[in-house]
Design a protein around this motif. Structure first.
Motif, PDB file in Angstrom:
ATOM      1  N   TYR B 114     -43.525 118.130 -10.344  1.00 49.57           N
ATOM      2  CA  TYR B 114     -42.472 118.135 -11.411  1.00 49.57           C
ATOM      3  C   TYR B 114     -42.789 116.879 -12.127  1.00 49.57           C
ATOM      4  O   TYR B 114     -42.892 116.633 -13.202  1.00 49.57           O
ATOM      5  CB  TYR B 114     -41.875 119.683 -11.342  1.00 49.57           C
ATOM      6  CG  TYR B 114     -40.969 119.579 -12.480  1.00 49.57           C
ATOM      7  CD1 TYR B 114     -41.035 120.461 -13.258  1.00 49.57           C
ATOM      8  CD2 TYR B 114     -39.523 119.652 -12.352  1.00 49.57           C
ATOM      9  CE1 TYR B 114     -39.984 120.660 -14.431  1.00 49.57           C
ATOM     10  CE2 TYR B 114     -39.443 118.929 -13.099  1.00 49.57           C
ATOM     11  CZ  TYR B 114     -39.156 120.006 -14.761  1.00 49.57           C
ATOM     12  OH  TYR B 114     -37.468 120.391 -15.424  1.00 49.57           O
ATOM     13  N   ARG B 118     -43.346 114.648 -15.785  1.00 49.24           N
ATOM     14  CA  ARG B 118     -42.316 115.088 -16.700  1.00 49.24           C
ATOM     15  C   ARG B 118     -41.977 112.600 -17.241  1.00 49.24           C
ATOM     16  O   ARG B 118     -41.300 112.990 -18.124  1.00 49.24           O
ATOM     17  CB  ARG B 118     -40.450 114.610 -16.290  1.00 49.24           C
ATOM     18  CG  ARG B 118     -40.149 116.256 -16.224  1.00 49.24           C
ATOM     19  CD  ARG B 118     -39.751 117.142 -17.152  1.00 49.24           C
ATOM     20  NE  ARG B 118     -38.567 116.722 -17.335  1.00 49.24           N
ATOM     21  CZ  ARG B 118     -38.569 116.761 -18.799  1.00 49.24           C
ATOM     22  NH1 ARG B 118     -39.404 117.421 -19.875  1.00 49.24           N
ATOM     23  NH2 ARG B 118     -37.448 116.719 -19.521  1.00 49.24           N
ATOM     24  N   LEU B 122     -44.263 115.442 -21.150  1.00 53.21           N
ATOM     25  CA  LEU B 122     -44.498 116.857 -21.307  1.00 53.21           C
ATOM     26  C   LEU B 122     -43.126 117.645 -21.129  1.00 53.21           C
ATOM     27  O   LEU B 122     -42.522 117.184 -20.586  1.00 53.21           O
ATOM     28  CB  LEU B 122     -45.224 116.756 -20.642  1.00 53.21           C
ATOM     29  CG  LEU B 122     -46.663 116.426 -19.831  1.00 53.21           C
ATOM     30  CD1 LEU B 122     -47.749 116.740 -19.101  1.00 53.21           C
ATOM     31  CD2 LEU B 122     -47.672 116.728 -21.598  1.00 53.21           C
ATOM     32  N   PRO B 123     -43.393 118.624 -21.964  1.00 53.47           N
ATOM     33  CA  PRO B 123     -41.790 119.362 -21.772  1.00 53.47           C
ATOM     34  C   PRO B 123     -41.704 120.364 -20.585  1.00 53.47           C
ATOM     35  O   PRO B 123     -42.561 120.793 -19.820  1.00 53.47           O
ATOM     36  CB  PRO B 123     -42.325 120.518 -22.942  1.00 53.47           C
ATOM     37  CG  PRO B 123     -43.344 120.239 -23.955  1.00 53.47           C
ATOM     38  CD  PRO B 123     -44.230 118.776 -23.248  1.00 53.47           C
ATOM     39  N   ARG B 124     -40.511 120.513 -20.159  1.00 54.02           N
ATOM     40  CA  ARG B 124     -40.064 121.355 -19.303  1.00 54.02           C
ATOM     41  C   ARG B 124     -41.392 122.166 -18.535  1.00 54.02           C
ATOM     42  O   ARG B 124     -41.774 122.909 -17.503  1.00 54.02           O
ATOM     43  CB  ARG B 124     -39.031 121.389 -18.540  1.00 54.02           C
ATOM     44  CG  ARG B 124     -37.852 120.803 -18.898  1.00 54.02           C
ATOM     45  CD  ARG B 124     -36.283 120.452 -18.310  1.00 54.02           C
ATOM     46  NE  ARG B 124     -35.995 119.386 -17.867  1.00 54.02           N
ATOM     47  CZ  ARG B 124     -35.172 119.076 -18.199  1.00 54.02           C
ATOM     48  NH1 ARG B 124     -35.057 119.128 -19.965  1.00 54.02           N
ATOM     49  NH2 ARG B 124     -34.714 117.946 -18.649  1.00 54.02           N
ATOM     50  N   GLU B 126     -44.204 123.000 -20.417  1.00 50.83           N
ATOM     51  CA  GLU B 126     -45.328 122.780 -20.217  1.00 50.83           C
ATOM     52  C   GLU B 126     -45.842 121.906 -18.355  1.00 50.83           C
ATOM     53  O   GLU B 126     -46.568 122.877 -17.915  1.00 50.83           O
ATOM     54  CB  GLU B 126     -45.651 122.392 -21.291  1.00 50.83           C
ATOM     55  CG  GLU B 126     -47.155 121.452 -21.397  1.00 50.83           C
ATOM     56  CD  GLU B 126     -48.414 121.968 -21.822  1.00 50.83           C
ATOM     57  OE1 GLU B 126     -48.132 123.250 -22.725  1.00 50.83           O
ATOM     58  OE2 GLU B 126     -49.389 122.260 -21.310  1.00 50.83           O
ATOM     59  N   ARG B 130     -48.379 123.709 -15.571  1.00 52.44           N
ATOM     60  CA  ARG B 130     -49.544 122.795 -15.072  1.00 52.44           C
ATOM     61  C   ARG B 130     -49.694 122.728 -13.691  1.00 52.44           C
ATOM     62  O   ARG B 130     -50.580 123.200 -13.032  1.00 52.44           O
ATOM     63  CB  ARG B 130     -49.728 121.376 -15.956  1.00 52.44           C
ATOM     64  CG  ARG B 130     -50.096 121.437 -17.655  1.00 52.44           C
ATOM     65  CD  ARG B 130     -49.988 120.053 -18.235  1.00 52.44           C
ATOM     66  NE  ARG B 130     -50.155 120.425 -19.045  1.00 52.44           N
ATOM     67  CZ  ARG B 130     -50.661 119.109 -19.756  1.00 52.44           C
ATOM     68  NH1 ARG B 130     -50.785 118.368 -19.357  1.00 52.44           N
ATOM     69  NH2 ARG B 130     -51.606 119.005 -21.381  1.00 52.44           N
TER      70      ARG B 130
END
Lengths: 267, 322
Positions: B114, B118, B122-124, B126, B130
């Motif tokens: 995670y 970031r 990338l937005p949280r 998204e 992933r």
């Protein structure tokens, strides 16, 4: 679909590290929370109240403080900012480079070395704010602040005091191969600074040459500036010198830190 | 837009399918030159390998390609960009799996993926999506909440590979992806990398294991002492620099040298290693039979196909792993 991008600037890059520091702190805050509250309380009780009982509070001898507790409170506060910075920019920095190698993961992404340092310093400032904020709240009931504004400004000044220590020590740590010098940094650097930079006694008491030495240290500038604010004895030109000294030190430390960490991670 | 303007043809020197272009690239550390002028071109969809022993300059090359180490001389372009000026933009579009783990061992498997997502802006939400996909891909879904500290070496490697895919990279750089793993864990990693290759991800890997490169790479260069000594496909290189088969003969300690002189006319080439003789020949069994005809009795014999290890031995006179 969102695309991976390079940050617009170093500050925007540092903002991407927010979640990293937040998740890490969520795991460790309990360990530091108690000590950051209990520590200042013990200092205030032992040094300020108990020891202070034996020290007659002649405002003339104590740079205008009406009690020994009121005299050392700003010294303890600035000392707290310094100690927090020392703690957060020594072993933790080495860990991020050498033990966990987390910095290498950060710089493999679009983040720059500057962003990595800014992110880490941001966290150090958060810790300084927290420990000094607690300190101010613990001391307030003892009546050591002449004015509310003085207390607020004295608190805010701790970010500058903390940063003036954080950047050069960060830079020092960023270039070290192993952690053994840290013991010396604490014993021969931080503790003597804390003891002899005017936190516990007016530096007029020192011999002339020691007085000059004390006045050259960053902590003395931090302590004196903080004390002016808590005792409401602000001397404009002296305050300006203190701020300038701390700003210059923080800026030089920043440049050195960028240089040292770039050489370490991106060679 | 309802109207379309006239089409403008932009003539660009940037080739959209050129993933890596290196020409005369060098890397020095003080007076030591780790990479001494290499030329490499990797194209989209290739699985490209750098094969060589430790100290050949593979990792230094990879760090330059990963845009975290400036070139000392020569021209390097990654995705058509210059790492000296476009490092962050390059790093946004590549994936890196370093030789040494750089995971945060005090965070969980999921948290490691995670936070890394970031870093790429990338937005949280998204990133969370992933992370779930990638955990599935590297078979770590069940370990999502485990601390990294408690993972096996193979799991950490798979986590690092998953992490390197979080930005859906166009090129995936893998520096010694299976060094230090046990055979079973290596095969799991190879399987995942093979799937990525089939999905069309460009793979660039370094290795000192010839079987790894043979299995995964469509093309490779052999590196030694900072230079490229050969380039081609695994089969092509073997065909070019070695014979079809190899007969390995093991004699009693100290007798290998003496035996070599008695069999050297039976093979195209004979290599004397500390513990055995290698006879390079088209038909290994036939050669072993001829050796026995001469009254020589090796302690053990083995007939095998030539590998990249033999190519390396031929080109440098040394073995890959020593």
């Amino acid at each position: 679909m969102a695309e991976s991008t390079a940050p617009a600037n170093d500050l925007a890059g540092a903002a991407r590290l927010l979640d990293y520091w937040a998740i890490g702190y969520r795991r460790t805050w309990k360990g530091t929370a108690i000590s950051s509250f209990v520590n200042p309380l013990f200092y205030v009780l032992a040094m300020g109240v108990l020891l202070g009982d034996y020290i007659s509070g002649d405002p003339g001898q104590l740079e205008g403080a009406t009690s020994y507790l009121a005299f050392i409170a700003p010294g303890l506060l600035a000392g707290q900012a310094m100690q927090t910075s020392f703690g957060e920019t020594t072993y933790p920095v080495m860990g991020m480079i050498k033990w966990q190698r987390v910095y290498y993961a950060m710089t493999a992404s679009p983040l720059s070395v500057r962003s990595v340092i800014l992110g880490h310093l941001g966290f150090v400032m958060f810790r300084v704010g927290l420990t000094c904020g607690v300190f101010v709240l613990v001391m307030a009931p003892f009546g050591v602040f002449e004015t509310v504004w003085g207390a607020v400004l004295a608190f805010l000044v701790q970010f500058l005091v903390g940063l003036a220590f954080a950047t050069p020590i960060y830079a020092f740590s960023a270039g070290l191969k192993d952690e053994s010098p840290f013991a010396l940094v604490f014993r021969l650097g931080m503790i003597p600074l804390f003891l002899f930079s005017g936190a516990f006694f007016p530096i007029d008491n020192l011999d002339r040459w020691m007085q000059v030495l004390a006045q050259a240290t960053p902590l003395w500038h931090g302590v004196d500036l903080t004390r002016m604010l808590t005792l409401d004895t602000v001397d404009g030109s002296a305050a300006l010198v203190h701020v300038a000294y701390l700003v210059v030190l923080a800026a030089l430390g920043w440049l050195w830190a960028v240089h040292r960490l770039s050489r370490r991670l991106m060679s | 837009m309802s109207e379309r303007g006239p089409r403008v043809r932009t003539v660009s020197t940037v080739d959209a399918d050129s993933m890596i272009h290196a020409s005369g690239v060098r890397k020095s550390f003080g007076s030591f030159e780790a990479v001494r002028g290499i030329d490499v071109d990797v194209r989209r969809g290739e699985a490209f390998g750098f094969l060589g022993p430790n100290g050949a300059g593979k990792s230094s090359t990879m760090r330059m390609v990963a845009a975290v180490s400036p070139v000392s001389a020569g021209t390097l372009r990654i995705l058509g960009m210059d790492p000296a000026t476009d490092g962050p933009r390059i790093r946004a579009r590549i994936g890196v799996c370093p030789q040494e783990d750089t995971l945060d061992t005090e965070l969980t498997v999921r948290e490691n993926l995670y936070i890394y997502g970031r870093y790429f802006g990338l937005p949280r939400r998204e990133v969370r999506e992933r992370v779930d996909e990638l955990l599935e891909f590297v078979q770590l879904t069940e370990k999502a909440g485990a601390m990294v500290e408690d993972l096996s070496g193979g799991m950490k490697r798979r986590l690092t590979i998953a992490r390197s895919l979080i930005n859906r990279p166009e090129v995936l750089l893998l520096d010694e992806p299976t060094t230090g793993l046990d055979p079973q864990a290596r095969h799991v990693v190879w399987d995942r990398l093979f799937r990525l290759r089939q999905q069309g991800v460009t793979l660039v890997l370094t290795s000192h294991y010839m079987d790894e490169v043979e299995q995964l790479c469509s093309r490779l260069v052999v590196m030694d002492k900072g230079v490229i000594v050969a380039e081609g496909s695994p089969l092509g290189l073997i065909g070019e620099h070695s014979t079809r088969e190899v007969a390995e003969l093991r004699f009693a300690v100290g007798e290998n040298e003496a035996a070599a002189s008695k069999v050297e006319d039976l093979a195209d080439r004979v290599e004397v290693l500390p513990d055995r003789l290698l006879l390079y020949t088209a038909d290994g069994e036939e050669t072993v039979a001829r050796v026995h005809e001469r009254g020589l009795e090796p302690v053990a014999t083995l007939v095998r196909r030539s590998t990249l290890e033999d190519v390396f031995l031929r080109l440098t006179g040394r073995t890959l792993v020593d």
